[in-house]
Design a protein around this motif. Sequence first.
Motif, PDB file in Angstrom:
ATOM      1  N   PHE A  39     -21.578   2.460 -34.469  1.00 36.74           N
ATOM      2  CA  PHE A  39     -21.625   1.607 -35.647  1.00 36.74           C
ATOM      3  C   PHE A  39     -20.246   1.114 -36.078  1.00 36.74           C
ATOM      4  O   PHE A  39     -20.136   0.368 -37.047  1.00 36.74           O
ATOM      5  N   THR A  40     -19.208   1.553 -35.406  1.00 35.54           N
ATOM      6  CA  THR A  40     -17.844   1.165 -35.784  1.00 35.54           C
ATOM      7  C   THR A  40     -17.131   0.484 -34.622  1.00 35.54           C
ATOM      8  O   THR A  40     -15.951   0.720 -34.390  1.00 35.54           O
ATOM      9  N   GLY A  41     -17.843  -0.324 -33.909  1.00 42.07           N
ATOM     10  CA  GLY A  41     -17.245  -1.076 -32.821  1.00 42.07           C
ATOM     11  C   GLY A  41     -17.647  -0.621 -31.438  1.00 42.07           C
ATOM     12  O   GLY A  41     -17.366  -1.283 -30.454  1.00 42.07           O
ATOM     13  N   GLY A  42     -18.272   0.523 -31.341  1.00 40.58           N
ATOM     14  CA  GLY A  42     -18.742   1.018 -30.054  1.00 40.58           C
ATOM     15  C   GLY A  42     -17.794   1.998 -29.398  1.00 40.58           C
ATOM     16  O   GLY A  42     -16.635   2.125 -29.769  1.00 40.58           O
ATOM     17  N   ARG A  43     -18.334   2.692 -28.423  1.00 40.51           N
ATOM     18  CA  ARG A  43     -17.598   3.707 -27.673  1.00 40.51           C
ATOM     19  C   ARG A  43     -16.390   3.072 -26.977  1.00 40.51           C
ATOM     20  O   ARG A  43     -16.496   2.007 -26.390  1.00 40.51           O
ATOM     21  N   LEU A  44     -15.251   3.768 -27.052  1.00 39.77           N
ATOM     22  CA  LEU A  44     -14.012   3.298 -26.433  1.00 39.77           C
ATOM     23  C   LEU A  44     -13.571   4.239 -25.317  1.00 39.77           C
ATOM     24  O   LEU A  44     -13.964   5.406 -25.298  1.00 39.77           O
ATOM     25  N   THR A  45     -12.723   3.744 -24.453  1.00 39.16           N
ATOM     26  CA  THR A  45     -12.022   4.618 -23.513  1.00 39.16           C
ATOM     27  C   THR A  45     -10.961   5.376 -24.301  1.00 39.16           C
ATOM     28  O   THR A  45     -10.606   4.991 -25.421  1.00 39.16           O
ATOM     29  N   ARG A  46     -10.422   6.438 -23.728  1.00 34.45           N
ATOM     30  CA  ARG A  46      -9.338   7.157 -24.419  1.00 34.45           C
ATOM     31  C   ARG A  46      -8.135   6.245 -24.653  1.00 34.45           C
ATOM     32  O   ARG A  46      -7.474   6.355 -25.681  1.00 34.45           O
ATOM     33  N   GLU A  47      -7.858   5.360 -23.706  1.00 35.84           N
ATOM     34  CA  GLU A  47      -6.728   4.450 -23.873  1.00 35.84           C
ATOM     35  C   GLU A  47      -6.916   3.542 -25.090  1.00 35.84           C
ATOM     36  O   GLU A  47      -5.997   3.357 -25.891  1.00 35.84           O
ATOM     37  N   LEU A  48      -8.103   2.967 -25.227  1.00 36.97           N
ATOM     38  CA  LEU A  48      -8.371   2.116 -26.384  1.00 36.97           C
ATOM     39  C   LEU A  48      -8.488   2.940 -27.660  1.00 36.97           C
ATOM     40  O   LEU A  48      -8.118   2.476 -28.742  1.00 36.97           O
TER      41      LEU A  48
END
Length: 176
Positions: A39-48
């Motif tokens: 709900f807050t932009g979606g799952r990110l990679t660790r880098e992002l």
Amino acid sequence: MISVTGSPAIATERLTLRMPAARDWEAVAGYLTSDRARFTGGRLTRELAWRSFGHMVGHWVLRGYGMFFFTRRGSDEALGMAGPWFPEGWPEPELGWTVFSDAGEGQGFAREAAEAARRHAFQNLGWKTAVSYIHPDNARSIALAERLGAVRDAGAAFPGDGPTLVFRHTGPEARA
């Protein structure tokens, strides 16, 4: 080590709200790389996720305020964040909140932190109003906004291209 001289800390009945610190990285990474971030932009990679964490810290440096990380009093484990947020491109100041993991859910911590952070924004930052931008499928955040007394503002602008609901928080003089 992250440090901003004079950054406030707020104590509530059960929580401490403070500026994010380097020791909070794994809690933030755990949240942002999981489905909880949907709900807050979606799952990110660790880098992002690292860049996002830098954005959180940088907001404090550049604006002098930002999302408070909240912990149980007597503990330094970050359970989530709540606070004033107004990055470049936002139409107006936001009061936001996020719980990082199941350990912080269902105990009223987000509400306690959001109330304290809102009080800080109105009393110490001089805000007269704030909004909360909430994904329409985020029933828990919608319920919290309503428990905080925020009212849906269908005419308010929001960042990005949605979908987003806007809930307006009025200053204490309007709530009196």
